[in-house]
Design a protein around this motif. Structure first.
Motif, PDB file in Angstrom:
ATOM      1  N   LEU A   1       5.656   8.593  -4.634  1.00  0.00           N
ATOM      2  CA  LEU A   1       4.451   7.891  -4.183  1.00  0.00           C
ATOM      3  C   LEU A   1       3.245   8.817  -4.346  1.00  0.00           C
ATOM      4  N   ARG A   2       2.747   8.885  -5.554  1.00  0.00           N
ATOM      5  CA  ARG A   2       1.640   9.810  -5.831  1.00  0.00           C
ATOM      6  C   ARG A   2       0.373   9.407  -5.082  1.00  0.00           C
ATOM      7  N   ASP A   3       0.176   8.107  -4.841  1.00  0.00           N
ATOM      8  CA  ASP A   3      -1.002   7.679  -4.081  1.00  0.00           C
ATOM      9  C   ASP A   3      -0.969   8.235  -2.665  1.00  0.00           C
ATOM     10  N   PHE A   4       0.229   8.384  -2.119  1.00  0.00           N
ATOM     11  CA  PHE A   4       0.382   8.957  -0.789  1.00  0.00           C
ATOM     12  C   PHE A   4       0.057  10.449  -0.817  1.00  0.00           C
TER      13      PHE A   4
ATOM     14  N   HIS B   1      -7.168  15.645   3.105  1.00  0.00           N
ATOM     15  CA  HIS B   1      -5.991  15.246   2.333  1.00  0.00           C
ATOM     16  C   HIS B   1      -4.829  15.020   3.308  1.00  0.00           C
TER      17      HIS B   1
ATOM     18  N   SER C   1      -1.789  12.124  -2.905  1.00  0.00           N
ATOM     19  CA  SER C   1      -3.184  12.410  -3.276  1.00  0.00           C
ATOM     20  C   SER C   1      -4.203  11.775  -2.344  1.00  0.00           C
ATOM     21  N   TYR C   2      -3.746  11.142  -1.257  1.00  0.00           N
ATOM     22  CA  TYR C   2      -4.670  10.459  -0.346  1.00  0.00           C
ATOM     23  C   TYR C   2      -5.758  11.404   0.151  1.00  0.00           C
TER      24      TYR C   2
ATOM     25  N   ASP D   1     -10.620   7.487  -0.558  1.00  0.00           N
ATOM     26  CA  ASP D   1      -9.667   6.380  -0.557  1.00  0.00           C
ATOM     27  C   ASP D   1     -10.392   5.062  -0.331  1.00  0.00           C
ATOM     28  N   GLU D   2     -10.076   4.054  -1.159  1.00  0.00           N
ATOM     29  CA  GLU D   2     -10.819   2.789  -1.101  1.00  0.00           C
ATOM     30  C   GLU D   2     -10.670   2.089   0.245  1.00  0.00           C
TER      31      GLU D   2
ATOM     32  N   ARG E   1       0.847  -1.192   0.000  1.00  0.00           N
ATOM     33  CA  ARG E   1       0.000   0.000   0.000  1.00  0.00           C
ATOM     34  C   ARG E   1       0.880   1.238   0.000  1.00  0.00           C
ATOM     35  N   ARG E   2       0.898   1.949  -1.106  1.00  0.00           N
ATOM     36  CA  ARG E   2       1.817   3.070  -1.269  1.00  0.00           C
ATOM     37  C   ARG E   2       1.490   4.232  -0.343  1.00  0.00           C
ATOM     38  N   ASP E   3       0.214   4.366   0.041  1.00  0.00           N
ATOM     39  CA  ASP E   3      -0.126   5.433   0.978  1.00  0.00           C
ATOM     40  C   ASP E   3       0.478   5.138   2.359  1.00  0.00           C
TER      41      ASP E   3
END
Length: 432
Positions: A406-409, A294, A411-412, A417-418, A231-233
């Motif tokens: 880590l763009r997913d992190f 965010h 943009s969290y 977020d799923e 999980r990149r976030d």
């Protein structure tokens, strides 16, 4: 025509949100137990190294305490996390707390001897590291279940506030006890604090696992690592914390900074307390954090501010300016910690929470040890100011690089977020 919030409303948003304390009996118990636990622990935290130095006069042996604690911390931190995902976390809190109480009583009895045993101190220090590492993942994994999902950010801020109170007040109490009644009474105080904490844990209602659990094993621990890295976030929160602790922690340089750079050795205690004071102020004004969604961006901004403030402290023209910079760094670090905890507690599934808490514990336990080595090496090879400034700059670079990769992190958003949505829906279905 609509108008924006008034000044009074804006100030009210800054006030710490105490809703979890007001609405949840078990969170009150957990919060109080944690605060008492940290307070007593910081009293003995001062006493152990002081006693070793008093017995030996050796700075090396004082530092060796950290070495004997390192392996138990790593092994039992990971095992404690896996254990927390299988057994009743409340019972684990009580059992490990009682074990710490017995070990602290041994230290107290040893201290009142005419000739205290040095080997015994090292053995008990290692065992305390093991039992504490067993306990902490359960405490952190249990907290989200004591509050509603939308109260997790406020609960994190409150828990951090209680911890910082212990960190600030505990060493002061320890110093007074050492000076006036002797080292042994520091351990007696910690025994009392542990007894109170265990009683508070026992007063909580049971929290059995809701579904099938994974027995503690190397396979289960590896599963936790794969989940964390996948999980990149989550990976972003760990890397940011490591960047700050490994690259920018200046604590080991405080003696040299006070005595050699500013020539004010009598004020060294202020350096040690500055970040804690800043953290307390930040948590006292943390009401706004519940309105942020965010969290990845908030972590990046706060951790970047931490690095900047550390670098500015290294450049400070006076002792007073350095104190202000360190206090601001402590505030920024606390904001980052609140949002990191929110991401973990709002998104990690119940059956994985203990193992992930064990992994997270390593980042803020092992990181500072490596940070001390880095800071000391650079200070000797270059200068004290150079070590502090370069550490702050490196921290900023590490944090920004993490956000870029880590763009997913970055943009969290906890609204979309799923993992956050899935955990929120699970808790709503369970009525919590």
């Amino acid at each position: 025509m609509s108008t924006g919030p008034t000044l009074r409303e804006r100030l009210r948003r800054l006030r710490m949100d105490v809703t979890p304390l007001r609405e949840s009996r078990d969170f009150r118990l957990l919060f109080t137990a944690g605060t008492v636990f940290y307070l007593g622990g910081m009293v003995s935290y001062v006493a152990i190294p002081f006693q070793i130095y008093d017995l030996t006069g050796s700075n090396f042996l004082v530092g060796a305490v950290g070495l004997v604690e390192l392996l138990p911390l790593i092994v039992f931190g990971l095992y404690g996390g896996a254990l927390a995902d299988h057994v009743d976390r409340r019972r684990l809190l009580i059992g490990s707390g009682l074990a710490q109480l017995v070990l602290m009583a041994v230290l107290a009895a040893n201290s009142f001897l005419a000739e205290p045993s040095l080997p015994l101190i090292f053995v008990v220090a290692a065992l305390l590291a093991a039992t504490s590492s067993l306990q902490r993942p359960s405490r952190e994994a249990l907290e989200p279940r004591t509050v509603r999902h939308d109260q997790i950010t406020a609960a994190n801020a409150l828990s951090s506030f209680g911890m910082q109170v212990g960190v600030l007040v505990g060493p002061a109490i320890g110093g007074v006890l050492i000076a006036w009644v002797g080292i042994g009474w520091c351990f007696v105080v910690d025994v009392g604090a542990l007894a109170v904490a265990c009683a508070l844990y026992a007063a909580m209602r049971p929290y059995p696992h809701r579904g099938e659990t994974t027995p503690p094993s190397l396979r289960g621990i590896a599963e936790g690592w794969r989940y964390a890295i996948g999980r990149r976030d989550l990976l972003g929160t760990y890397l940011v914390d490591i960047a700050a602790m490994l690259l920018a922690m200046p604590i080991v340089l405080f003696p040299a900074l006070a005595a050699e750079v500013f020539e004010r050795p009598e004020l060294i205690g202020l350096l040690y307390s500055a970040e804690t004071v800043g953290a307390l102020v930040a948590t006292g004004l943390s009401g706004w954090t519940s309105h942020v969604h965010h969290h990845g961006r908030a972590i990046v901004i706060a951790a970047t501010a931490y690095g900047v403030c550390i670098a500015l402290a290294g450049l400070a023209p006076s002792f007073a300016v350095a104190l202000v910079c360190f206090a601001m760094a402590g505030a920024a670090d606390m904001v980052s910690a609140v949002f990191r905890g929110t991401v973990w507690n709002q998104t990690i599934p119940e059956h994985m929470r203990g193992r992930l808490a064990g992994i997270e514990m390593l980042s803020y336990s092992v990181g500072p040890l490596g940070g001390q080595v880095r800071a000391g090496f650079v200070a000797d090879a270059w200068s004290v100011r150079g070590s502090i400034v370069s550490g702050g700059v490196a921290c900023v670079g590490g944090v920004l690089l993490t956000a870029a990769l880590l763009r997913d992190f970055w943009s969290y958003d906890n609204r979309t977020d799923e993992h956050a949505v899935a955990e929120r829906e699970r808790r709503e279905a369970a009525g919590t």
